[in-house]
Design a protein around this motif. Structure first.
Motif, PDB file in Angstrom:
ATOM      1  N   GLN A   1     -54.721  67.436 -20.858  1.00 60.48           N
ATOM      2  CA  GLN A   1     -53.577  66.754 -20.258  1.00 60.48           C
ATOM      3  C   GLN A   1     -52.654  67.754 -19.568  1.00 60.48           C
ATOM      4  O   GLN A   1     -52.148  67.485 -18.481  1.00 60.48           O
ATOM      5  N   GLU A   2     -52.463  68.913 -20.172  1.00 60.27           N
ATOM      6  CA  GLU A   2     -51.575  69.914 -19.593  1.00 60.27           C
ATOM      7  C   GLU A   2     -52.101  70.441 -18.258  1.00 60.27           C
ATOM      8  O   GLU A   2     -51.327  70.826 -17.392  1.00 60.27           O
ATOM      9  N   HIS A   3     -53.400  70.474 -18.079  1.00 56.84           N
ATOM     10  CA  HIS A   3     -54.000  71.043 -16.875  1.00 56.84           C
ATOM     11  C   HIS A   3     -54.459  70.000 -15.862  1.00 56.84           C
ATOM     12  O   HIS A   3     -54.836  70.364 -14.746  1.00 56.84           O
TER      13      HIS A   3
ATOM     14  N   ASP B   1     -52.976  67.649 -13.937  1.00 55.14           N
ATOM     15  CA  ASP B   1     -52.270  67.594 -12.650  1.00 55.14           C
ATOM     16  C   ASP B   1     -52.642  68.785 -11.774  1.00 55.14           C
ATOM     17  O   ASP B   1     -52.877  68.639 -10.567  1.00 55.14           O
ATOM     18  N   GLU B   2     -52.718  69.962 -12.361  1.00 51.82           N
ATOM     19  CA  GLU B   2     -53.085  71.171 -11.626  1.00 51.82           C
ATOM     20  C   GLU B   2     -54.492  71.046 -11.036  1.00 51.82           C
ATOM     21  O   GLU B   2     -54.736  71.393  -9.882  1.00 51.82           O
TER      22      GLU B   2
ATOM     23  N   ILE C   1     -56.124  68.269 -10.340  1.00 59.14           N
ATOM     24  CA  ILE C   1     -56.144  67.246  -9.291  1.00 59.14           C
ATOM     25  C   ILE C   1     -55.605  67.820  -7.984  1.00 59.14           C
ATOM     26  O   ILE C   1     -56.194  67.615  -6.910  1.00 59.14           O
ATOM     27  N   GLN C   2     -54.512  68.557  -8.065  1.00 54.21           N
ATOM     28  CA  GLN C   2     -53.946  69.184  -6.863  1.00 54.21           C
ATOM     29  C   GLN C   2     -54.934  70.175  -6.254  1.00 54.21           C
ATOM     30  O   GLN C   2     -55.119  70.226  -5.036  1.00 54.21           O
TER      31      GLN C   2
END
Length: 122
Positions: free
Chosen positions: A103-105, A107-108, A110-111
């Protein structure tokens, strides 16, 4: 004194072979602990579990009065939860990995994937 099947006896390891360990029982009989009767876990090398001169408690699986020899087991005396492990076995640290790390990674990642897709389209 003659051994009876099912009895628990003590003795000293008198020899090690690739297929098992020989035991001189305190009662005078000799016996063999076959490699398959050393531990509930996998035994690759008997010498990692037993040593000549070591005192052991064994269970008698079979007795031959003509030869005065016993078939012995260490495994039969082990509880279901534990088995004898060699001190030479590497200890693997317990790893704790869960969804929080993902979960922490997320978003990174996906970007990063979006940037890679944009670079391919150009």
């Amino acid at each position: 004194m003659h051994s009876k099947v099912g009895e628990v006896r003590e003795g000293i390891i008198s020899g090690i072979q690739p297929y098992g360990a020989f035991v001189q029982l305190d009662s005078g009989e000799k016996g063999l602990i076959h490699i398959s009767e050393i531990s509930k876990g996998y035994v690759k090398d008997v010498a990692q579990f037993l040593h000549v001169g070591e005192r052991v408690r064994v269970k008698i699986l079979d007795y031959d009065p003509l030869l005065n020899q016993c078939r012995l087991s260490l495994k039969a005396l082990q509880s279901n939860r534990s088995h004898r492990k060699s001190s030479r076995e590497p200890k693997v640290p317990k790893m704790v990995i869960g969804f929080k790390t993902l979960q922490e990674h997320l978003d990174e990642w996906i970007q990063q994937q979006n940037k890679e897709e944009q670079n391919v389209e150009i």
